[in-house]
Design a protein around this motif. Structure first.
Motif, PDB file in Angstrom:
ATOM      1  N   ILE A  23       0.843  -1.188   0.000  1.00  0.00           N
ATOM      2  CA  ILE A  23       0.000   0.000   0.000  1.00  0.00           C
ATOM      3  C   ILE A  23       0.879   1.238   0.000  1.00  0.00           C
ATOM      4  O   ILE A  23       2.097   1.139   0.180  1.00  0.00           O
ATOM      5  N   THR A  24       0.264   2.376  -0.172  1.00  0.00           N
ATOM      6  CA  THR A  24       0.966   3.646  -0.041  1.00  0.00           C
ATOM      7  C   THR A  24       0.441   4.315   1.217  1.00  0.00           C
ATOM      8  O   THR A  24      -0.763   4.385   1.424  1.00  0.00           O
ATOM      9  N   ILE A  25       1.353   4.794   2.061  1.00  0.00           N
ATOM     10  CA  ILE A  25       0.958   5.425   3.321  1.00  0.00           C
ATOM     11  C   ILE A  25       1.891   6.612   3.565  1.00  0.00           C
ATOM     12  O   ILE A  25       3.085   6.558   3.263  1.00  0.00           O
ATOM     13  N   ASN A  26       1.333   7.681   4.071  1.00  0.00           N
ATOM     14  CA  ASN A  26       2.126   8.862   4.407  1.00  0.00           C
ATOM     15  C   ASN A  26       2.517   8.802   5.873  1.00  0.00           C
ATOM     16  O   ASN A  26       1.643   8.743   6.751  1.00  0.00           O
ATOM     17  N   ILE A  27       3.809   8.792   6.142  1.00  0.00           N
ATOM     18  CA  ILE A  27       4.331   8.713   7.505  1.00  0.00           C
ATOM     19  C   ILE A  27       5.289   9.874   7.711  1.00  0.00           C
ATOM     20  O   ILE A  27       6.116  10.176   6.840  1.00  0.00           O
ATOM     21  N   ASP A  28       5.169  10.523   8.865  1.00  0.00           N
ATOM     22  CA  ASP A  28       6.051  11.651   9.183  1.00  0.00           C
ATOM     23  C   ASP A  28       7.516  11.231   9.128  1.00  0.00           C
ATOM     24  O   ASP A  28       7.863  10.099   9.489  1.00  0.00           O
ATOM     25  N   LEU A  29       8.369  12.164   8.705  1.00  0.00           N
ATOM     26  CA  LEU A  29       9.802  11.877   8.612  1.00  0.00           C
ATOM     27  C   LEU A  29      10.397  11.489   9.963  1.00  0.00           C
ATOM     28  O   LEU A  29      11.249  10.601  10.040  1.00  0.00           O
ATOM     29  N   ASP A  30       9.939  12.153  11.026  1.00  0.00           N
ATOM     30  CA  ASP A  30      10.445  11.823  12.370  1.00  0.00           C
ATOM     31  C   ASP A  30      10.139  10.374  12.734  1.00  0.00           C
ATOM     32  O   ASP A  30      10.953   9.696  13.351  1.00  0.00           O
ATOM     33  N   THR A  31       8.960   9.902  12.346  1.00  0.00           N
ATOM     34  CA  THR A  31       8.571   8.531  12.634  1.00  0.00           C
ATOM     35  C   THR A  31       9.428   7.547  11.851  1.00  0.00           C
ATOM     36  O   THR A  31       9.892   6.545  12.390  1.00  0.00           O
ATOM     37  N   ILE A  32       9.655   7.865  10.586  1.00  0.00           N
ATOM     38  CA  ILE A  32      10.512   7.013   9.753  1.00  0.00           C
ATOM     39  C   ILE A  32      11.922   6.977  10.318  1.00  0.00           C
ATOM     40  O   ILE A  32      12.533   5.910  10.422  1.00  0.00           O
ATOM     41  N   ASP A  33      12.437   8.138  10.709  1.00  0.00           N
ATOM     42  CA  ASP A  33      13.782   8.206  11.293  1.00  0.00           C
ATOM     43  C   ASP A  33      13.875   7.362  12.562  1.00  0.00           C
ATOM     44  O   ASP A  33      14.878   6.691  12.796  1.00  0.00           O
ATOM     45  N   TYR A  34      12.815   7.402  13.384  1.00  0.00           N
ATOM     46  CA  TYR A  34      12.800   6.604  14.613  1.00  0.00           C
ATOM     47  C   TYR A  34      12.921   5.116  14.283  1.00  0.00           C
ATOM     48  O   TYR A  34      13.745   4.408  14.863  1.00  0.00           O
ATOM     49  N   PHE A  35      12.091   4.653  13.345  1.00  0.00           N
ATOM     50  CA  PHE A  35      12.121   3.227  13.009  1.00  0.00           C
ATOM     51  C   PHE A  35      13.420   2.845  12.296  1.00  0.00           C
ATOM     52  O   PHE A  35      13.902   1.720  12.456  1.00  0.00           O
ATOM     53  N   LYS A  36      14.005   3.762  11.546  1.00  0.00           N
ATOM     54  CA  LYS A  36      15.294   3.470  10.911  1.00  0.00           C
ATOM     55  C   LYS A  36      16.387   3.335  11.971  1.00  0.00           C
ATOM     56  O   LYS A  36      17.260   2.465  11.849  1.00  0.00           O
ATOM     57  N   SER A  37      16.333   4.165  13.015  1.00  0.00           N
ATOM     58  CA  SER A  37      17.344   4.042  14.076  1.00  0.00           C
ATOM     59  C   SER A  37      17.140   2.739  14.846  1.00  0.00           C
ATOM     60  O   SER A  37      18.110   2.082  15.229  1.00  0.00           O
ATOM     61  N   GLN A  38      15.888   2.349  15.073  1.00  0.00           N
ATOM     62  CA  GLN A  38      15.610   1.073  15.729  1.00  0.00           C
ATOM     63  C   GLN A  38      16.070  -0.091  14.853  1.00  0.00           C
ATOM     64  O   GLN A  38      16.522  -1.114  15.356  1.00  0.00           O
ATOM     65  N   SER A  39      15.981   0.098  13.549  1.00  0.00           N
ATOM     66  CA  SER A  39      16.423  -0.913  12.593  1.00  0.00           C
ATOM     67  C   SER A  39      17.926  -1.152  12.702  1.00  0.00           C
ATOM     68  O   SER A  39      18.391  -2.288  12.654  1.00  0.00           O
ATOM     69  N   GLU A  40      18.676  -0.070  12.846  1.00  0.00           N
ATOM     70  CA  GLU A  40      20.133  -0.194  12.982  1.00  0.00           C
ATOM     71  C   GLU A  40      20.509  -0.946  14.255  1.00  0.00           C
ATOM     72  O   GLU A  40      21.455  -1.725  14.263  1.00  0.00           O
ATOM     73  N   ILE A  41      19.755  -0.712  15.318  1.00  0.00           N
ATOM     74  CA  ILE A  41      20.023  -1.375  16.596  1.00  0.00           C
ATOM     75  C   ILE A  41      19.668  -2.862  16.532  1.00  0.00           C
ATOM     76  O   ILE A  41      20.433  -3.714  16.986  1.00  0.00           O
ATOM     77  N   SER A  42      18.504  -3.158  15.949  1.00  0.00           N
ATOM     78  CA  SER A  42      17.995  -4.531  15.964  1.00  0.00           C
ATOM     79  C   SER A  42      18.465  -5.375  14.783  1.00  0.00           C
ATOM     80  O   SER A  42      18.436  -6.599  14.850  1.00  0.00           O
ATOM     81  N   GLY A  43      18.840  -4.717  13.691  1.00  0.00           N
ATOM     82  CA  GLY A  43      19.219  -5.457  12.489  1.00  0.00           C
ATOM     83  C   GLY A  43      18.026  -5.924  11.670  1.00  0.00           C
ATOM     84  O   GLY A  43      18.170  -6.692  10.730  1.00  0.00           O
TER      85      GLY A  43
END
Length: 69
Positions: A23-43
């Protein structure tokens, strides 16, 4: 490749209900940045983390609590 295949003994895919839909969804940049940082931690890829979080909310039937002040 065969001209014809016999599917009379085929079984339904038990995971068909768990398939994902793009799907296509609009997500705030801050939210994306948060999940990207969690991604780096968790792999774990950040889109997978978002899906896991939303799936957990749906499974637990969490209700959104908003209060406008």
């Amino acid at each position: 490749m065969k001209a014809e295949y016999d599917f009379s003994k085929a079984k339904k895919n038990p995971y068909a209900k768990k398939l994902k839909k793009q799907i296509t969804i609009n997500i705030d940049l801050d939210t994306i940045d948060y999940f990207k940082s969690q991604s780096e931690i968790s792999g774990i890829p950040y889109q997978t983390l978002i899906n896991l979080y939303l799936s957990d909310c749906a499974f637990k039937k969490k209700q959104l609590q908003l209060s406008w002040q």
